[in-house]
Write an enzyme that holds these catalytic residues in place. Structure first.
Site, PDB file in Angstrom:
ATOM      1  N   SER A  54      40.225  46.583  40.283  1.00  0.00           N
ATOM      2  CA  SER A  54      40.252  46.450  41.598  1.00  0.00           C
ATOM      3  C   SER A  54      40.037  45.368  42.533  1.00  0.00           C
ATOM      4  O   SER A  54      41.674  45.508  42.771  1.00  0.00           O
ATOM      5  CB  SER A  54      38.264  45.481  41.512  1.00  0.00           C
ATOM      6  OG  SER A  54      37.218  45.085  42.666  1.00  0.00           O
ATOM      7  N   ASN A  55      39.593  44.538  43.179  1.00  0.00           N
ATOM      8  CA  ASN A  55      40.975  43.612  44.421  1.00  0.00           C
ATOM      9  C   ASN A  55      39.615  42.224  44.602  1.00  0.00           C
ATOM     10  O   ASN A  55      39.005  42.154  43.938  1.00  0.00           O
ATOM     11  CB  ASN A  55      40.705  44.773  45.937  1.00  0.00           C
ATOM     12  CG  ASN A  55      39.410  45.090  46.419  1.00  0.00           C
ATOM     13  OD1 ASN A  55      39.087  44.204  46.803  1.00  0.00           O
ATOM     14  ND2 ASN A  55      38.999  46.003  46.861  1.00  0.00           N
ATOM     15  N   ARG A  56      39.885  41.510  45.426  1.00  0.00           N
ATOM     16  CA  ARG A  56      40.088  40.694  45.886  1.00  0.00           C
ATOM     17  C   ARG A  56      38.491  40.602  46.846  1.00  0.00           C
ATOM     18  O   ARG A  56      38.346  39.101  46.490  1.00  0.00           O
ATOM     19  CB  ARG A  56      41.277  39.334  46.276  1.00  0.00           C
ATOM     20  CG  ARG A  56      41.486  38.921  44.746  1.00  0.00           C
ATOM     21  CD  ARG A  56      43.520  38.452  45.064  1.00  0.00           C
ATOM     22  NE  ARG A  56      43.497  37.031  46.038  1.00  0.00           N
ATOM     23  CZ  ARG A  56      43.828  36.570  47.156  1.00  0.00           C
ATOM     24  NH1 ARG A  56      44.539  37.465  47.564  1.00  0.00           N
ATOM     25  NH2 ARG A  56      42.927  35.896  47.376  1.00  0.00           N
ATOM     26  N   SER A  57      38.509  40.905  46.614  1.00  0.00           N
ATOM     27  CA  SER A  57      37.162  40.946  48.164  1.00  0.00           C
ATOM     28  C   SER A  57      35.942  39.982  47.774  1.00  0.00           C
ATOM     29  O   SER A  57      35.141  40.518  46.236  1.00  0.00           O
ATOM     30  CB  SER A  57      37.023  42.568  48.218  1.00  0.00           C
ATOM     31  OG  SER A  57      35.699  42.362  49.674  1.00  0.00           O
TER      32      SER A  57
ATOM     33  N   ALA B  61      35.887  46.318  50.776  1.00  0.00           N
ATOM     34  CA  ALA B  61      37.183  46.665  50.272  1.00  0.00           C
ATOM     35  C   ALA B  61      37.293  47.657  49.824  1.00  0.00           C
ATOM     36  O   ALA B  61      37.632  47.464  48.424  1.00  0.00           O
ATOM     37  CB  ALA B  61      37.919  45.366  49.933  1.00  0.00           C
TER      38      ALA B  61
END
Ligand code: CTP
Length: 210
Positions: free
Chosen positions: A24-27, A91
């Site tokens: 995943s990502n930090r959004s 994101a």
């Protein structure tokens, strides 16, 4: 005049490779949620397709929770025809694991190699199918902000792209530059994401991006 129908996306997506593990990502979703709340002030027709975040649902906004990029694509595409303005603040993961194990992967002493395949570029598809809709994208970059943002604006047939440094991830403020399809560029000072949302909405209402 009929109120505009808004479709907004927010947050990250999660791409699983076993039942409990994902990339995943930090959004944080803060920017997209602020935009949805701002749009709700001027229209009762606001849908927020949201990846997994820990924010409260904005009052009066129809929230559609999704987890993966594929789910987000499905929920956005099915609403597109009835939408006037799409704002893709999510994101979306660009890649997902090619294989998803049905059981939890067990640890071994070997290296584990994850093979990734591209997800659907939702905004690119929306650009191809665009009719009357206003399309707005986001670009979070670590380098060459203007070049990358302009490339995405043209490739995805957007009306406006909101570019910011990748450091805005999870922050409460944002320092954005707006690149319009007609060549105008507007740099806004650093401000709260709520204020950025209001500024963005103002540009849409002014039809400044038409
Ligand atoms: N986006 C999308 N679907 C994807 C990836 C991105 O709709 N699979 C949207 C994002 O919501 C954002 C815009 O496209 O509004 C730009 O996303 P970004 O990831 O920065 O751009 P990419 O085209 O994926 O380029 P890159 O990752 O190489 O910077």
């Amino acid at each position: 005049m009929k109120p505009l129908c808004f479709l907004i996306t927010a947050g990250p997506t999660r791409e699983f490779f076993d039942p409990i593990r994902y990339i995943s990502n930090r959004s944080s979703g803060k920017m997209g949620y602020a935009i949805a709340a701002a749009c709700r002030k001027i229209s009762p027709h606001v849908t927020l397709v949201t990846g997994p975040v820990t924010l409260p649902e904005p009052a009066g906004v129809k929230c559609v929770p999704v987890t993966t990029a594929a789910e987000m694509a499905r929920e956005v595409f099915r609403r597109y025809a009835k939408t006037d303005v799409v704002i893709m603040a999510a994101a979306v993961c660009d890649y997902r694991p090619r294989r998803v194990a049905s059981k939890k992967l067990k640890k071994t002493r070997q290296r584990l190699v994850l093979e990734l395949e591209p997800t659907t570029d939702i905004l690119l598809e929306l650009g191809k199918r665009k009719r009357r809709q206003i399309l707005i994208g986001f670009a979070a970059e670590t380098d060459e902000l203007e070049r990358h943002a302009l490339d995405k604006l043209r490739r995805k047939r957007l009306d406006l792209i909101v570019a910011n440094d990748a450091s805005a991830f999870d922050a409460d403020t944002n320092c954005v530059t707006l690149f319009f399809a007609d060549g105008r560029v507007e740099r806004l000072p650093e401000m709260s994401k709520w204020k950025v949302a209001r500024q963005l909405l103002q540009r849409i209402l002014d039809s400044a991006i038409r």
